[in-house]
Write a protein that holds these residues in place. Structure first.
Motif, PDB file in Angstrom:
ATOM      1  N   LEU A  13     -38.536   6.202 -17.134  1.00 51.47           N
ATOM      2  CA  LEU A  13     -39.379   5.368 -17.993  1.00 51.47           C
ATOM      3  C   LEU A  13     -40.590   4.880 -17.200  1.00 51.47           C
ATOM      4  O   LEU A  13     -40.457   4.217 -16.171  1.00 51.47           O
ATOM      5  CB  LEU A  13     -38.584   4.173 -18.521  1.00 51.47           C
ATOM      6  N   VAL A  14     -41.773   5.223 -17.694  1.00 46.73           N
ATOM      7  CA  VAL A  14     -43.033   4.808 -17.085  1.00 46.73           C
ATOM      8  C   VAL A  14     -43.608   3.682 -17.940  1.00 46.73           C
ATOM      9  O   VAL A  14     -43.990   3.909 -19.086  1.00 46.73           O
ATOM     10  CB  VAL A  14     -44.025   5.986 -16.994  1.00 46.73           C
ATOM     11  N   THR A  15     -43.669   2.486 -17.387  1.00 46.05           N
ATOM     12  CA  THR A  15     -44.028   1.306 -18.177  1.00 46.05           C
ATOM     13  C   THR A  15     -45.463   0.841 -17.959  1.00 46.05           C
ATOM     14  O   THR A  15     -45.874  -0.170 -18.517  1.00 46.05           O
ATOM     15  CB  THR A  15     -43.076   0.140 -17.836  1.00 46.05           C
ATOM     16  N   GLN A 175     -47.007  -2.483 -30.109  1.00 48.38           N
ATOM     17  CA  GLN A 175     -46.807  -1.207 -30.810  1.00 48.38           C
ATOM     18  C   GLN A 175     -45.653  -0.395 -30.228  1.00 48.38           C
ATOM     19  O   GLN A 175     -45.124   0.501 -30.879  1.00 48.38           O
ATOM     20  CB  GLN A 175     -48.091  -0.375 -30.761  1.00 48.38           C
ATOM     21  N   GLU A 176     -45.271  -0.705 -28.987  1.00 53.50           N
ATOM     22  CA  GLU A 176     -44.201   0.049 -28.337  1.00 53.50           C
ATOM     23  C   GLU A 176     -42.826  -0.617 -28.470  1.00 53.50           C
ATOM     24  O   GLU A 176     -41.842  -0.088 -27.940  1.00 53.50           O
ATOM     25  CB  GLU A 176     -44.524   0.235 -26.847  1.00 53.50           C
ATOM     26  N   LYS A 177     -42.751  -1.716 -29.167  1.00 53.68           N
ATOM     27  CA  LYS A 177     -41.507  -2.482 -29.248  1.00 53.68           C
ATOM     28  C   LYS A 177     -40.346  -1.656 -29.797  1.00 53.68           C
ATOM     29  O   LYS A 177     -39.271  -1.566 -29.185  1.00 53.68           O
ATOM     30  CB  LYS A 177     -41.709  -3.735 -30.102  1.00 53.68           C
ATOM     31  N   ASP A 178     -40.537  -1.049 -30.946  1.00 59.04           N
ATOM     32  CA  ASP A 178     -39.459  -0.270 -31.576  1.00 59.04           C
ATOM     33  C   ASP A 178     -39.123   0.975 -30.757  1.00 59.04           C
ATOM     34  O   ASP A 178     -37.953   1.351 -30.629  1.00 59.04           O
ATOM     35  CB  ASP A 178     -39.847   0.126 -33.001  1.00 59.04           C
ATOM     36  N   LEU A 183     -35.182   3.989 -27.493  1.00 56.24           N
ATOM     37  CA  LEU A 183     -34.875   4.775 -26.300  1.00 56.24           C
ATOM     38  C   LEU A 183     -33.695   4.180 -25.525  1.00 56.24           C
ATOM     39  O   LEU A 183     -32.774   4.892 -25.109  1.00 56.24           O
ATOM     40  CB  LEU A 183     -36.095   4.825 -25.375  1.00 56.24           C
ATOM     41  N   LEU A 184     -33.729   2.872 -25.333  1.00 54.10           N
ATOM     42  CA  LEU A 184     -32.679   2.225 -24.543  1.00 54.10           C
ATOM     43  C   LEU A 184     -31.355   2.181 -25.301  1.00 54.10           C
ATOM     44  O   LEU A 184     -30.287   2.377 -24.713  1.00 54.10           O
ATOM     45  CB  LEU A 184     -33.118   0.811 -24.147  1.00 54.10           C
ATOM     46  N   GLN A 185     -31.433   1.938 -26.587  1.00 56.40           N
ATOM     47  CA  GLN A 185     -30.205   1.873 -27.386  1.00 56.40           C
ATOM     48  C   GLN A 185     -29.490   3.222 -27.421  1.00 56.40           C
ATOM     49  O   GLN A 185     -28.262   3.302 -27.415  1.00 56.40           O
ATOM     50  CB  GLN A 185     -30.550   1.414 -28.806  1.00 56.40           C
ATOM     51  N   GLU A 214     -26.813  -4.602 -22.379  1.00 60.19           N
ATOM     52  CA  GLU A 214     -25.732  -3.621 -22.549  1.00 60.19           C
ATOM     53  C   GLU A 214     -26.282  -2.195 -22.511  1.00 60.19           C
ATOM     54  O   GLU A 214     -25.644  -1.292 -21.979  1.00 60.19           O
ATOM     55  CB  GLU A 214     -25.014  -3.861 -23.883  1.00 60.19           C
ATOM     56  N   TRP A 215     -27.464  -2.010 -23.074  1.00 58.95           N
ATOM     57  CA  TRP A 215     -28.036  -0.671 -23.194  1.00 58.95           C
ATOM     58  C   TRP A 215     -28.418  -0.084 -21.835  1.00 58.95           C
ATOM     59  O   TRP A 215     -28.451   1.139 -21.672  1.00 58.95           O
ATOM     60  CB  TRP A 215     -29.275  -0.686 -24.093  1.00 58.95           C
ATOM     61  N   VAL A 216     -28.739  -0.926 -20.861  1.00 58.93           N
ATOM     62  CA  VAL A 216     -29.273  -0.411 -19.590  1.00 58.93           C
ATOM     63  C   VAL A 216     -28.256  -0.460 -18.447  1.00 58.93           C
ATOM     64  O   VAL A 216     -28.625  -0.274 -17.287  1.00 58.93           O
ATOM     65  CB  VAL A 216     -30.547  -1.196 -19.174  1.00 58.93           C
TER      66      VAL A 216
END
Length: 262
Positions: A13-15, A175-178, A183-185, A214-216
């Protein structure tokens, strides 16, 4: 770095901001990884254009101009090209920078730094700059709204005249929230990278009111620099990979080394 494929299809993941992500993603691909770009932040010009115009018009009156990021360089020179006059009054003072990317961006603008510390943090620049300052030096710091005020505070304490010039603003990319949550879920990321405190802050903000912890659980976290590490610690994020030098190349080296050790 070795020219084989040591990242072995790992999804990373490139943030970083969109413009800054390109080089990092290319290097990840080169070593066999799969970059997943989710720019958590975006940059925009400071709204305080009148103050910036005023300071550029009198830039010759300063002894030092300081940049602590490549964005600071880019946005400052965008304004500089708009507001400089064609007289010698807008000649730049001596320039000090933090970090190789900041230096590279400055050189691309046609200028060379007069000072770059070995340690790529504001504290390193502060210690390196002190011997070059005369009594009550006039210093202008071109920075972003979220960068630390360390240099402004510490140089002012020494009796210098310091102008804190905010030339750009860092804002979270809603805009990247969802996209990030999905991706993480789905547990579709192997390694999460942070390259600034802002990426940590916005990561947490965009995931508020979710079960992202939990997802990460199976993700590896990597980060650059002590200030980013501190931000992660405050957010209860355990960083497993952190290079001694604060560059993208060194971060990739450490990721590769970590994976090979595992």
């Amino acid at each position: 770095m070795e020219s084989e494929m040591p990242l072995l299809g790992k999804k990373i993941l490139v943030t970083r901001g969109k413009k800054q992500a390109t080089e990092f993603s290319s290097k990840i691909k080169y070593f066999g990884g799969i970059p997943i770009e989710v720019p958590l932040l975006t940059f925009q010009e400071s709204k305080n254009a009148q103050k910036i115009k005023k300071e550029i018009e009198q830039i010759h009156a300063y002894d030092w101009l300081i940049f602590t990021s490549k964005n600071g360089v880019e946005f400052f020179f965008d304004f500089y090209e708009q507001y400089k006059s064609h007289s010698t009054d807008t000649l730049l003072p001596k320039i000090a920078v933090v970090g190789t990317q900041t230096e590279k961006t400055l050189v691309e603008k046609g200028y060379k730094p007069d000072l770059i510390p070995d340690e790529f943090v504001a504290e390193g620049l502060f210690e390196s700059l002190k011997p070059y300052l005369k009594k009550e030096s006039r210093i202008i710091l071109a920075r972003g709204n979220l960068s630390r005020p360390f240099l402004v505070d510490e140089l002012s304490k020494l009796g210098h005249f310091v102008t804190d010039l905010i030339v750009y603003e860092t804002v979270e990319n809603q805009q990247e929230k969802d996209h990030l949550s999905t991706l993480l879920q789905k547990k579709d990321i192997d390694i999460i990278t942070f390259t600034s405190p802002s990426t940590v802050t916005f990561f947490c903000r965009l995931l508020e009111d979710t079960d992202w912890g939990e997802w990460v659980k199976d993700c590896i976290f990597a980060a650059i620099g002590p200030i980013t590490l501190r931000a992660a610690e405050l957010a209860n994020i355990h960083i497993q990979i952190s290079p001694k030098k604060y560059t993208i190349d060194d971060l990739l080296d450490e990721i590769i080394h970590f994976l090979s050790e595992k």
